[in-house]
Scaffold this motif. Structure first.
Motif, short mmCIF file in Angstrom:
data_model
loop_
_atom_site.label_atom_id
_atom_site.label_comp_id
_atom_site.label_asym_id
_atom_site.label_seq_id
_atom_site.Cartn_x
_atom_site.Cartn_y
_atom_site.Cartn_z
N ALA A 264 27.54 -12.69 104.47
CA ALA A 264 26.84 -11.47 104.05
C ALA A 264 26.57 -11.45 102.56
CB ALA A 264 27.65 -10.24 104.45
N SER A 265 27.36 -12.20 101.79
CA SER A 265 27.17 -12.26 100.34
C SER A 265 26.06 -13.23 99.95
CB SER A 265 28.48 -12.68 99.65
OG SER A 265 29.47 -11.70 99.85
N GLY A 266 25.47 -13.92 100.94
CA GLY A 266 24.33 -14.77 100.65
C GLY A 266 24.58 -16.26 100.79
N TYR A 267 25.79 -16.66 101.18
CA TYR A 267 26.07 -18.08 101.36
C TYR A 267 25.62 -18.52 102.75
CZ TYR A 267 28.94 -17.44 97.18
OH TYR A 267 29.36 -17.15 95.92
N HIS A 320 28.93 -12.89 93.14
CA HIS A 320 28.23 -14.02 93.75
C HIS A 320 28.14 -15.14 92.72
CE1 HIS A 320 25.62 -15.80 96.88
NE2 HIS A 320 25.08 -16.43 95.84
N LEU A 321 29.09 -16.07 92.78
CA LEU A 321 29.17 -17.16 91.82
C LEU A 321 28.44 -18.40 92.37
CD1 LEU A 321 32.97 -16.70 91.08
CD2 LEU A 321 31.08 -15.94 89.64
N PRO A 322 28.16 -19.39 91.52
CA PRO A 322 27.61 -20.64 92.03
C PRO A 322 28.54 -21.24 93.10
CG PRO A 322 27.45 -20.57 89.65
CD PRO A 322 28.26 -19.38 90.05
N LEU A 323 27.95 -21.98 94.05
CA LEU A 323 28.71 -22.44 95.21
C LEU A 323 29.95 -23.23 94.82
CD1 LEU A 323 28.89 -22.61 98.28
CD2 LEU A 323 27.43 -24.66 98.19
N GLY A 324 29.82 -24.17 93.88
CA GLY A 324 30.97 -24.98 93.49
C GLY A 324 32.09 -24.14 92.89
N VAL A 325 31.72 -23.18 92.05
CA VAL A 325 32.72 -22.29 91.44
C VAL A 325 33.38 -21.43 92.52
CG1 VAL A 325 33.08 -20.42 89.78
CG2 VAL A 325 31.46 -22.26 89.27
N THR A 326 32.59 -20.99 93.50
CA THR A 326 33.15 -20.16 94.57
C THR A 326 34.17 -20.95 95.39
OG1 THR A 326 31.07 -18.92 94.70
CG2 THR A 326 32.57 -18.74 96.57
#
Length: 432
Positions: A264-267, A320-326
């Protein structure tokens, strides 16, 4: 104690797999229009599972008097395997929810039984480390469930993931029946002194005494509960319950809803499910660190710090952080999240005497299961209203509440003793 730890590790591995299966396949189930699952009903079904756990946890102690811990473990594994089979054949959400409730009955009884067994057979001064080693299996099981959700669900459908949940009955049950010894304390409580001494001698344990034996029968159970509120522990007991409530709200709320919340957060779908594997991988690392840290610095101190770090991680995930950081934040949050709750269990060793340990641990896990009921339901309500992001705030508040509750346990013990500094009436396996 290796055979006991290995067999309990296997049982808890399947426990972790079953608990995490639902979260791992929920995005696929929500896309299956034939089943009729909605975010609202998904949260309710998650709470049915944990409500079954609550009943199972509070019932297991009384049934243990009759069946013993070994057969109760077998019954627990058989129950959650049967529940998984029921989920696999369910044609509507009513039958599916019934299957998750049956699974919960077995899952609720298994964890306190395994914890009590491992603590009883653990080497001196290694109770916290041994507990941490046991609980790594839960996260390996969670990773296995995530792997099934990523591979089997897209290829063959979500039902086959639940069919995989029948494996515990085929693999673990025969091994438990053949190899797991009965608890010496339980054998003594049932009047089987010779068998109790034989098991203790075989595993290099001190022979159990009447003081160390758990109370038997309904009257004994009531007496054991009353002992949890003797002056030295009357204030520490509700604080341990509150800490367990917050910890299990975090554990089961995140295990059930993390993939859908991240989606839901966009991933993407695969990334969202992968987060569940990453957070369980972090949990394994965290338990190894926490177990050693608790044996050196005390379970209470480690649990409090871990709760605070979990709260910080939950707030970071709200952005909503960049994918790698998440991925990194999820992994680090997993390091703190699960072991914060496990160290609450280890902290019971500093509060309760040997004869109270099983009852104290059972009630800490049992009352804490109310948090496991509330967590999935509450996040489901937020998801149904389109406010999944508030779930991360809820998790942060639970982390703060757990930290405050566990921090107050040493002061509560001192207050109960009238402010004296007398030593705790248990062995110092983990300092507070």
């Amino acid at each position: 104690m290796f055979p006991v730890l290995a067999l309990c590790w296997l049982a808890v591995f399947f426990d972790g797999m079953d608990v995490n299966i639902y979260g791992a396949v929920m995005p696929h189930m929500l896309d299956d229009t034939g089943l009729g699952l909605t975010p609202d009903s998904a949260g309710t079904i998650g709470s049915w599972t944990t409500f079954g756990m609550l009943i199972g946890a509070l019932t297991a102690g009384n049934l243990t008097d009759w069946l013993g811990r070994r057969l109760m473990l077998v019954a627990s594994v058989s129950l959650f395997s049967a529940g998984s089979a029921l989920c696999a054949v369910a044609g509507d959400i009513g039958l599916f929810g019934a299957g998750r409730f049956v699974s919960g009955l077995g899952l609720g009884g298994l964890m306190p039984l395994c914890l009590a067994m491992v603590m009883e057979f653990a080497p001196p001064r290694r109770a916290a480390l041994t507990t941490g080693l046991l609980m790594t299996s839960y996260h390996f099981g969670g990773m296995a469930a995530t792997g099934l959700g990523l591979t089997l669900a897209p290829a063959a459908g979500w039902r086959w993931v639940f069919w995989a949940g029948v494996l515990p009955a085929l693999v673990a049950v025969p091994l438990l029946l053949r190899l797991l010894p009965e608890s010496p304390g339980v054998l003594l409580a049932r009047g089987e002194r010779d068998k109790a001494d034989a098991v203790a001698d075989r595993f290099g344990l001190p022979r159990p005494t009447e003081v160390a034996a758990p109370a038997a029968g309904a009257a004994g159970r009531l007496a054991a509960v009353r002992e949890l509120f003797r002056p030295e522990s009357r204030w520490a007991t509700p604080l341990l319950w509150l800490a367990s409530f917050c910890g299990l709200l975090l554990v089961y709320g995140i295990s059930t809803w993390l993939p859908q919340m991240m989606r839901a957060s966009g991933y993407g779908l695969n990334s969202s499910v992968s987060f569940l594997m990453v957070i369980n991988a972090g949990g394994i690392v965290g338990l190894l660190i926490a177990g050693r840290g608790a044996d050196r610095f005390g379970a209470v101190r480690v649990s409090a710090i871990w709760f605070l770090l979990t709260a910080a991680g939950a707030l970071l995930l709200k952005a909503h952080l960049p994918l790698g950081v998440t991925y990194l934040v999820v992994a680090v949050t997993g390091v703190w999240l699960f072991s914060a709750q496990v160290m609450v269990y280890a902290a019971t060793n500093t509060v309760y005497r040997d004869s109270e340990r099983a009852a104290g641990l059972g009630w800490v896990t049992g009352v804490g299961r109310t948090g496991a009921v509330v967590g999935p339901w509450l996040i489901g309500e937020l998801a149904a209203s389109g406010n999944e992001s508030w779930g991360f705030t809820t998790f942060a508040l639970a982390g703060l509440g757990g930290a405050l509750a566990i921090c107050l346990v040493p002061a509560a013990r001192r207050f109960g003793r009238g402010g004296t500094t007398a030593p705790a009436p248990v062995t110092a396996d983990a300092r507070s």
